[in-house]
Motif scaffolding. Structure first.
Motif, short mmCIF file in Angstrom:
data_model
loop_
_atom_site.label_atom_id
_atom_site.label_comp_id
_atom_site.label_asym_id
_atom_site.label_seq_id
_atom_site.Cartn_x
_atom_site.Cartn_y
_atom_site.Cartn_z
N GLY A 372 0.85 -1.19 0.00
CA GLY A 372 0.00 0.00 0.00
C GLY A 372 0.88 1.23 0.00
N ARG A 373 0.80 2.00 1.07
CA ARG A 373 1.65 3.19 1.17
C ARG A 373 2.36 3.19 2.53
NH1 ARG A 373 -1.61 8.48 -0.15
NH2 ARG A 373 0.48 9.29 -0.51
N PHE A 374 3.57 3.70 2.53
CA PHE A 374 4.28 3.85 3.80
C PHE A 374 3.61 4.95 4.60
CE2 PHE A 374 7.35 1.58 1.32
CZ PHE A 374 8.04 0.81 2.24
N GLN A 375 3.27 4.68 5.85
CA GLN A 375 2.54 5.64 6.66
C GLN A 375 2.63 5.29 8.14
OE1 GLN A 375 -1.85 4.84 5.89
NE2 GLN A 375 -0.87 3.58 4.32
N ALA A 376 2.55 6.30 8.97
CA ALA A 376 2.49 6.11 10.43
C ALA A 376 1.99 7.42 11.02
CB ALA A 376 3.86 5.76 11.00
N LEU A 389 4.68 1.14 19.19
CA LEU A 389 5.28 2.43 18.85
C LEU A 389 6.47 2.16 17.95
CD1 LEU A 389 5.12 3.47 22.55
CD2 LEU A 389 3.90 4.76 20.78
N THR A 390 6.47 2.76 16.78
CA THR A 390 7.56 2.52 15.84
C THR A 390 8.35 3.81 15.64
OG1 THR A 390 8.07 2.06 13.53
CG2 THR A 390 5.76 2.52 14.01
N LEU A 391 9.54 3.86 16.20
CA LEU A 391 10.29 5.11 16.21
C LEU A 391 10.93 5.41 14.84
CD1 LEU A 391 11.98 5.17 19.73
CD2 LEU A 391 9.63 5.64 19.08
N ASN A 392 11.33 4.36 14.14
CA ASN A 392 11.91 4.58 12.80
C ASN A 392 10.80 4.32 11.78
OD1 ASN A 392 12.82 2.05 14.26
ND2 ASN A 392 12.69 1.35 12.15
N SER A 393 10.02 5.36 11.57
CA SER A 393 8.80 5.22 10.77
C SER A 393 8.81 6.14 9.58
CB SER A 393 7.61 5.68 11.62
OG SER A 393 7.29 4.70 12.52
N PRO A 394 7.91 5.85 8.63
CA PRO A 394 7.70 6.83 7.56
C PRO A 394 7.26 8.17 8.16
CG PRO A 394 6.51 4.78 7.13
CD PRO A 394 7.09 4.66 8.49
N ALA A 436 -5.13 8.43 8.39
CA ALA A 436 -5.33 8.86 7.00
C ALA A 436 -5.21 10.39 6.89
CB ALA A 436 -6.70 8.40 6.50
N LYS A 437 -5.71 11.08 7.91
CA LYS A 437 -5.67 12.55 7.89
C LYS A 437 -4.21 13.03 7.98
CE LYS A 437 -7.91 16.25 10.37
NZ LYS A 437 -8.49 16.59 11.64
N PHE A 438 -3.44 12.37 8.83
CA PHE A 438 -2.02 12.74 8.98
C PHE A 438 -1.28 12.47 7.66
CE2 PHE A 438 2.43 11.80 10.07
CZ PHE A 438 2.76 12.97 10.72
N LEU A 439 -1.59 11.33 7.05
CA LEU A 439 -0.92 10.98 5.79
C LEU A 439 -1.24 12.03 4.71
CD1 LEU A 439 0.80 8.95 4.17
CD2 LEU A 439 -1.29 7.72 3.62
N ASP A 440 -2.50 12.42 4.65
CA ASP A 440 -2.91 13.45 3.68
C ASP A 440 -2.16 14.74 3.92
OD1 ASP A 440 -4.63 11.97 2.30
OD2 ASP A 440 -6.48 12.84 3.11
N LYS A 441 -2.04 15.10 5.20
CA LYS A 441 -1.40 16.37 5.52
C LYS A 441 0.08 16.35 5.13
CE LYS A 441 -0.45 19.82 9.00
NZ LYS A 441 0.29 20.51 7.96
N VAL A 442 0.79 15.31 5.54
CA VAL A 442 2.23 15.30 5.25
C VAL A 442 2.50 15.18 3.75
CG1 VAL A 442 3.18 14.63 7.49
CG2 VAL A 442 2.43 12.85 5.92
N THR A 443 1.72 14.37 3.07
CA THR A 443 1.98 14.23 1.63
C THR A 443 1.63 15.54 0.91
OG1 THR A 443 -0.13 13.08 1.45
CG2 THR A 443 1.81 11.73 1.40
N GLY A 444 0.58 16.20 1.38
CA GLY A 444 0.21 17.51 0.79
C GLY A 444 1.33 18.52 1.02
N ASP A 445 1.82 18.58 2.25
CA ASP A 445 2.89 19.55 2.56
C ASP A 445 4.18 19.25 1.79
OD1 ASP A 445 1.14 20.76 4.25
OD2 ASP A 445 2.09 20.11 6.12
N ARG A 474 9.45 14.23 7.90
CA ARG A 474 8.23 14.91 8.30
C ARG A 474 8.37 16.37 7.85
NH1 ARG A 474 5.04 14.27 13.60
NH2 ARG A 474 3.85 16.18 13.73
N PRO A 475 7.44 16.87 7.05
CA PRO A 475 7.65 18.20 6.50
C PRO A 475 7.25 19.31 7.47
CG PRO A 475 5.69 17.22 5.54
CD PRO A 475 6.25 16.21 6.50
N SER A 476 7.88 19.36 8.61
CA SER A 476 7.59 20.44 9.57
C SER A 476 8.87 20.96 10.18
CB SER A 476 6.72 19.96 10.73
OG SER A 476 6.05 18.80 10.47
N ALA A 477 8.78 22.20 10.66
CA ALA A 477 9.90 22.78 11.39
C ALA A 477 10.04 22.04 12.72
CB ALA A 477 9.64 24.26 11.65
N THR A 478 11.26 22.08 13.25
CA THR A 478 11.55 21.38 14.51
C THR A 478 10.57 21.77 15.62
OG1 THR A 478 13.86 21.31 13.95
CG2 THR A 478 13.36 21.15 16.26
#
Ligand code: NAP
Length: 496
Positions: A372-376, A389-394, A436-445, A474-478
């Protein structure tokens, strides 16, 4: 199965900085029945495994460390690898984690028992353990990649992979070849060039390199860091802000701030022009993709090594090996005694996750991600994987320093477990909708990032998975990541 019958409350796989951070967080939460399982023979993760010559951090040490555990003793702005290993040991001892650690055990698989609500984890020594919570902290760059070069097994000289370095290996009088020009090779090549009679560097893809402003930290500054810890906090804040500009401006907001990215590329090209005399070599060392598609490197010695008479850049590719050397894709024979494989790591085929993890209704995490798609969710939890809890995640890696990622995840764990405690429950699972919402947000960003808005077509970057998606960062500032990890909506999880 009753609580007292489980082997552990928490089983953490991996004793690197991720596993150590998770251990600290669980202890802070008052959970002490923890085991940390590690396949290597000591703690420290990448900083235990890697000890090749020239190894050092490429993020200034004031930033590349836990914010709550500053080390005033770093010898240089960019500490050598051995100091990172010592720092990992110091932190593990200070937080009394060593007694939880078990070494030399490879985990083969983990299965969730939905009825009873616990994980069963299988080890390569035939043992199984049960735990209420499972945490994977197996790292991103931990499965060495050895390409299937034709005839490699016929080669009769010495072969060293950078993750299995033979300490003290003497290159004096040797004809050596290094395959790879990633961050590891950039550190190692100048060291080998010092002693080897002959060094041929096999480059498939050129890498962006910028100068490393590095110096020994004066003892007066070390003393100030020790006596007035606030001074080190300021140094960390300044350095982290500079890295943020690079990452957020140059990589994540490429679309809006293209000029900044181009400026970085021009600066690197100008540096290359100053550093390398031969125009043909210079051209070959110039990347053909945008700055930031691949992790850029910092070095004051890499380019310069190619001016040495004993160093040659080879771009003809690897055709096949013979017992005494390499025949390039163009048919040139290069005789060598020692082969150094600086060929990096396999992330997407064998490392996400590092072993089979089976959740509710038989969902196989690796298959689910790959087919499918890599997501967490928030780069840490996955639907149908309760108490996992998967620390090394997409989409988990935030900022340039891994410690931002870890500390964000520690905040997430603290908030989640605090809520479970408040509700008097011991089970959590992220909802499909929140994920799904988180995946949409990060892929959009990420659409604005250099990965999609720039030209990365020739980069062969490990930021991209086998489907061509950039699913690591993760497409966000620290600061945004840290804030979000400490304030995610609690109703994104189902409890009990
Ligand atoms: P890497 O960046 O993946 O580089 C591997 C190199 O091997 C690349 O140049 C790659 O070429 C080459 N290669 C792989 N397979 C090949 C093949 N079949 N034929 C020819 N060449 C091949 O790995 P790395 O250098 O070990 O670095 C990985 C990451 O570790 C870095 O990006 C960085 O995040 C981290 N690191 C950090 C530090 C530090 O902080 N000090 C130091 C070292 C590493 P292609 O590019 O063409 O695939």
């Amino acid at each position: 199965m009753g609580e007292q019958q489980l082997d552990h409350e928490v089983l953490i796989i991996g004793a690197g900085f991720g596993g150590i951070g998770a251990g600290i967080e669980f202890k802070r939460l008052g959970i002490n029945n923890i085991a940390i399982i590690e396949r290597e023979d000591d703690l420290g993760g990448t900083w235990h495994v890697n000890h090749y010559p020239g190894l050092a951090v490429d993020i200034a040490s004031v930033t590349y460390s836990y914010s709550f555990e500053p080390n005033p003793h770093w010898s240089r702005l960019f500490a050598p690898g051995s100091e990172l290993k010592a720092y990992a040991e110091h932190v593990a001892d200070k937080y009394d984690l060593r007694r939880h650690m078990e070494f030399g055990i490879v985990v083969e698989g983990a299965e969730w028992n939905d009825e009873a609500g616990f994980w069963t984890v299988r080890f390569d020594n035939g043992q199984t353990r049960t735990s209420r919570y499972l945490v994977t902290a197996t790292g991103f760059l931990s499965q060495p990649h050895i390409p299937d070069f034709p005839g490699l097994n016929d080669f009769q000289g010495d072969v060293l992979h950078t993750t299995k370095w033979e300490d003290g290996y003497d290159f004096t009088g040797k004809k050596a070849a290094v395959i790879g020009t990633g961050a590891t090779a950039v550190q190692l090549i100048p060291e080998i060039a010092e002693t080897a009679d002959d060094l041929t560097v096999f480059q498939r893809t050129a890498i962006w390199v910028v100068p490393k402003v590095d110096f020994a930290i004066p003892s007066a500054v070390q003393k100030a860091f020790q006596k007035v810890p606030f001074t080190q906090k300021i140094a960390r804040a300044v350095n982290t802000s500079m890295l943020e500009v690079l990452m957020v401006g140059g990589v994540l907001h490429y679309k809006q701030l293209k000029a900044g990215n181009k400026l970085a590329a021009e600066a690197s090209k100008a540096y290359l022009k100053r550093a390398v005399k031969d125009p043909v070599t210079r051209r070959a060392l110039t990347p053909t993709y945008d700055f930031g598609c691949k992790r850029p490197t910092f070095s004051n010695k890499y380019f310069q090594a190619f001016n040495k008479p004993n160093v040659k850049l080879e771009t003809g590719g690897i055709g096949h090996f013979t017992p005494t050397g390499i025949v390039t894709g163009e048919g040139t024979e290069v005789e060598i005694d020692t082969l150094v494989l600086a060929t990096g790591f396999n992330l997407w085929d064998v490392n996400f996750p590092a072993f089979t993890i089976t959740g509710r209704e038989g969902r196989d995490l690796g298959k689910w991600w790959r087919e499918g798609r890599f997501q967490a969710y928030e780069g840490i939890t996955v639907p149908q994987f309760p108490n996992f809890l998967t620390l090394n995640s997409p989409y988990s890696y935030s900022g340039l320093s891994y410690f931002t990622t870890i500390e964000g995840q520690m905040k997430h764990i603290g908030r989640l477990f605090g809520e479970m405690r408040r509700r008097g429950t011991d089970r959590f699972e992220v909802s499909e909708e929140a994920n799904a919402k988180f995946l949409d947000k990060v892929t959009g960003d990420l659409d604005s990032s250099v990965f999609y808005a720039g030209d990365c077509s020739t980069s062969r970057s490990y930021y991209f998975n086998q489907h061509g998606e950039a699913t690591l960062l993760r497409p966000s500032a620290t600061l945004t990541t840290l804030r979000e990890q400490g304030s995610f909506p609690l109703e994104d999880y189902q409890y009990a």
